[in-house]
Design an enzyme around this catalytic site. Structure first.
Site, short mmCIF file in Angstrom:
data_model
loop_
_atom_site.label_atom_id
_atom_site.label_comp_id
_atom_site.label_asym_id
_atom_site.label_seq_id
_atom_site.Cartn_x
_atom_site.Cartn_y
_atom_site.Cartn_z
N LYS A 103 -2.29 -3.85 1.05
CA LYS A 103 -2.69 -5.22 1.40
C LYS A 103 -1.62 -5.88 2.26
O LYS A 103 -1.90 -6.47 3.29
CB LYS A 103 -2.93 -6.01 0.11
CG LYS A 103 -3.35 -7.44 0.34
CD LYS A 103 -3.64 -8.13 -0.98
CE LYS A 103 -3.80 -9.62 -0.77
NZ LYS A 103 -4.05 -10.34 -2.01
N GLU A 133 7.17 1.95 -1.08
CA GLU A 133 6.71 3.29 -1.47
C GLU A 133 5.66 3.80 -0.48
O GLU A 133 5.70 4.94 -0.02
CB GLU A 133 6.08 3.27 -2.87
CG GLU A 133 7.04 2.91 -3.99
CD GLU A 133 7.06 1.42 -4.32
OE1 GLU A 133 6.94 0.60 -3.39
OE2 GLU A 133 7.18 1.10 -5.51
N GLY A 192 -4.80 -7.55 -5.21
CA GLY A 192 -4.61 -6.10 -5.15
C GLY A 192 -5.37 -5.37 -6.25
O GLY A 192 -6.08 -4.40 -5.99
N ARG A 193 -5.26 -5.83 -7.47
CA ARG A 193 -5.90 -5.11 -8.59
C ARG A 193 -7.40 -5.36 -8.68
O ARG A 193 -8.06 -4.83 -9.57
CB ARG A 193 -5.19 -5.45 -9.90
CG ARG A 193 -5.05 -6.94 -10.18
CD ARG A 193 -4.07 -7.20 -11.32
NE ARG A 193 -3.79 -8.62 -11.49
CZ ARG A 193 -2.86 -9.30 -10.83
NH1 ARG A 193 -2.12 -8.69 -9.92
NH2 ARG A 193 -2.67 -10.58 -11.05
N GLU A 204 -1.06 -6.80 -15.53
CA GLU A 204 -0.52 -7.52 -14.36
C GLU A 204 -1.21 -8.88 -14.25
O GLU A 204 -0.63 -9.85 -13.79
CB GLU A 204 -0.72 -6.70 -13.07
CG GLU A 204 0.13 -7.18 -11.91
CD GLU A 204 0.17 -6.20 -10.74
OE1 GLU A 204 1.17 -5.47 -10.61
OE2 GLU A 204 -0.79 -6.16 -9.96
N HIS A 233 -6.14 14.52 -30.96
CA HIS A 233 -5.16 15.53 -31.34
C HIS A 233 -3.75 15.11 -30.99
O HIS A 233 -2.83 15.92 -30.93
CB HIS A 233 -5.53 16.88 -30.69
CG HIS A 233 -6.90 17.31 -31.11
ND1 HIS A 233 -7.15 17.97 -32.28
CD2 HIS A 233 -8.10 17.08 -30.53
CE1 HIS A 233 -8.46 18.17 -32.40
NE2 HIS A 233 -9.06 17.64 -31.35
N LYS A 290 11.23 -5.79 -6.70
CA LYS A 290 11.11 -5.39 -5.30
C LYS A 290 12.29 -5.94 -4.50
O LYS A 290 12.89 -5.24 -3.69
CB LYS A 290 9.82 -5.96 -4.70
CG LYS A 290 8.55 -5.24 -5.11
CD LYS A 290 7.39 -5.78 -4.29
CE LYS A 290 6.06 -5.25 -4.75
NZ LYS A 290 4.92 -5.89 -4.09
O1 F6P Z 1 2.82 -3.82 -7.96
C1 F6P Z 1 2.64 -5.08 -7.43
C2 F6P Z 1 1.65 -5.11 -6.37
O2 F6P Z 1 1.85 -6.29 -5.70
C3 F6P Z 1 0.21 -5.00 -6.89
O3 F6P Z 1 -0.33 -6.19 -7.28
C4 F6P Z 1 -0.47 -4.38 -5.71
O4 F6P Z 1 -1.69 -3.87 -6.09
C5 F6P Z 1 0.55 -3.34 -5.32
O5 F6P Z 1 1.79 -4.01 -5.48
C6 F6P Z 1 0.42 -2.77 -3.94
O6 F6P Z 1 0.59 -3.73 -2.95
P1 F6P Z 1 0.12 -3.49 -1.47
O7 F6P Z 1 -1.34 -3.22 -1.50
O8 F6P Z 1 0.46 -4.74 -0.74
O9 F6P Z 1 0.87 -2.31 -0.93
#
Ligand code: F6P
Length: 534
Positions: free
Chosen positions: A194, A200, A254-255, A340, A371, A499
């Site tokens: 987003k 990452e 995002g979620r 979250e 199990h 972050k």
């Molecule tokens: O982990 C925090 C977060 O902001 C989530 O809410 C989001 O889904 C994720 O990082 C990834 O963010 P982006 O889509 O901006 O890479």
């Protein structure tokens, strides 16, 4: 204090301390049907929970007290329910026709996705050497990974158009293993972010590009990259062609974003029709959420029940146990969705909440969990409400598997409720050949208290439609709980601190800056640097 005062639910919790769920059934032969609710292809059986009519009545009164109907309307009509970021949380517009301005934007992108995906499937768009694409690797993390990954796994029994892989972790082992058996000529990458600033994802995207460049030997690799982002200029700056960037918007969290272009991997995997069917299932749940009375409203009932356990019966965790191998990623997906969203400790007005909020969400697919951790569910010291999720049919299961799976699920839910009496345990030891005194002293270890609550959420089969409804059900349950707790479910400021700090730590690790943190962090940095000499 963990409860929410002033509604009589504290005294209900005391009253029910001695109650037995199994006895509710003896007193009321209609209990199972009276506590079972249906919508959008889902059947929600709440009867094995520690609730009676009086508790349910007071929970509904609590919802009314919190203006639940108006707050549902506020969500669905695009009001700025995300107060700290001063914007709407209009993910439902990605599957409904309203609010009109958001839904119209969503339709344009959905049409673009369908056209693009059809070109990939037909081979009209190909890789640098002219080979058609056969594999898609989604690079993203959090909401840009968990939703599409869970859906692709859940629909694994549907016909695949492309094979999908998901890379999220910055640990190089993740992308290394995804690339190891991939063919650069026929691999498409979806860069899903987003913000398009997530470290990452950008690191993994760079690695993917280098891998392709090395194989392409100067050929044009532009067709191998698709980006999904709310900031298209950042994806362009990264090098993705403008016509391969699919926008999303800041009003999609995002979620909650798998319904947006973030779900393009779903369409690439199974086709645009499957992605549309998933959205249709969710839309059916949205309509139910908007229209059903509170006392028959599935997300409202599940949300209230969660508050009952969390705030009044002091449960600290909630287990999610799907009896479906294909739903094994659902607990991880719900961890982000619930924790979250509602892992918050201030109200919408910035006051400290005087009660507990989101529980820890965890789980694993059945029967695997039986199990490993079910022992604790049956005989541990904590109250852990369980959601059992059970598709009754599985079109790909070989003969004999599905009855065994279903029987196990029903047996677990009943065993949690019934337990085993001391007397029964004693008799079993006697039958095993123990002496009377041995049986007497060993019996407590074999006895089970029972009275442990569970919800049974069934569906005929796991289809794109029922899966869509299931996800929307949990999304709305989370919102209902945020309304009861008066918190904002749509921000995640807690994630930001780590972050920010990571940037400073990285600088110190590279030796670019002499930054001092604390003894522990400084020692670990020094240790890392000694192992990575320049
Ligand atoms: O982990 C925090 C977060 O902001 C989530 O809410 C989001 O889904 C994720 O990082 C990834 O963010 P982006 O889509 O901006 O890479």
């Amino acid at each position: 204090m963990t409860g929410i005062d002033g509604n009589g639910l504290e005294s209900e919790a005391i009253r029910l301390k001695e109650a037995k769920i199994s006895e509710f059934f003896l007193r009321d032969s209609e209990r199972a049907s009276r506590f079972t609710f249906q919508a959008a292809g889902l059947i929600l059986d709440l009867s094995k929970n520690m609730v009676d009519d009086s508790v349910m009545g007071k929970l509904i009164a609590l919802a009314k007290c919190r203006n639940m109907s108006q707050r549902i309307e506020a969500l669905l009509s695009g009001e700025r329910v995300n107060s700290t970021e001063r914007r709407a949380a209009a993910h439902t517009a990605l599957r409904l026709d309203q609010p009109a301005e958001y839904a119209a934007l969503a339709r344009t992108i959905q049409d673009r996705i369908s056209t693009y995906v059809a070109c990939i499937h037909s081979g009209a768009v190909r890789g640098f050497s002219g080979k058609p694409f056969t594999r898609v690797i989604n690079i993203g993390i959090g909401g840009s990974d968990l939703g599409p990954k869970m859906v692709c796994s859940a629909l694994d029994h549907c016909e695949h158009k492309l094979e999908t892989r998901f890379v999220s972790n910055v640990d190089g082992s993740d992308i290394a293993s995804a690339l190891a058996d991939s063919d650069p000529e026929s691999t498409l990458f979806v860069l899903a972010s987003k913000t398009f600033t997530t470290q990452e994802t950008l690191r993994n995207a760079q690695t993917a590009r280098l891998w392709l460049q090395a194989a392409a030997d100067g050929a044009d690799i532009a067709s191998h990259f698709v980006a999904v982002t709310a900031v298209p200029e950042r994806a362009e700056a990264f090098g993705v062609a403008a016509d391969q960037i699919f926008p999303m918007w800041d009003w999609v969290g995002g979620r909650y974003s798998l319904w947006s272009a973030i779900g393009i991997s779903i369409a690439l995997a199974f086709g645009g029709e499957v992605f549309a069917a998933l959205r249709n299932g969710a839309a059916e749940m949205d309509r139910h959420f908007a229209q059903a009375p509170l006392s028959e409203n599935l997300p409202v009932l599940m949300g209230l029940l969660g508050c009952w356990y969390r705030n009044y019966l002091k449960a600290q965790t909630q287990a999610i146990i799907p009896y479906a191998h294909n739903l094994r990623l659902l607990p991880a997906y719900l961890q982000q969705l619930e924790m979250e969203s509602n892992g918050k400790s201030v109200t919408r007005d910035g006051e400290a909440v005087p009660y507990t909020t989101a529980p820890v969400i965890w789980g694993e697919s059945g029967t695997n969990g039986q199990h490993s951790f079910h022992q604790l569910l049956h005989q541990g010291t904590d109250l852990i409400p369980v959601d059992f999720i059970l598709p009754l049919k599985n079109p790909v299961a070989p003969d004999g598997h599905q009855p065994l799976l279903v029987a196990n699920c029903l047996a677990q839910s009943r065993a949690l409720m019934m337990g085993k009496s001391l007397e029964q345990a004693r008799i079993e030891f006697l039958k095993d050949g123990c002496s009377a005194s041995e049986a007497q002293s060993l019996a407590p270890a074999r006895a089970m208290p029972g009275n442990r609550p569970s919800t049974l959420l069934m569906m005929e089969a796991l289809t794109p439609e029922t899966l869509g409804a299931l996800i929307a059900l949990y999304e709305h349950k989370v919102y209902v709980q945020s309304v009861i707790w008066d918190i904002n479910a749509f921000d995640q400021w807690g994630v930001e601190l780590g972050k920010q700090l990571c940037g400073d730590v990285l600088q110190a690790m590279s030796g670019l800056a002499e930054i001092k943190f604390d003894g522990s962090t400084d020692n670990a940095i020094a240790r890392f640097r000694s192992m990575h000499p320049k």
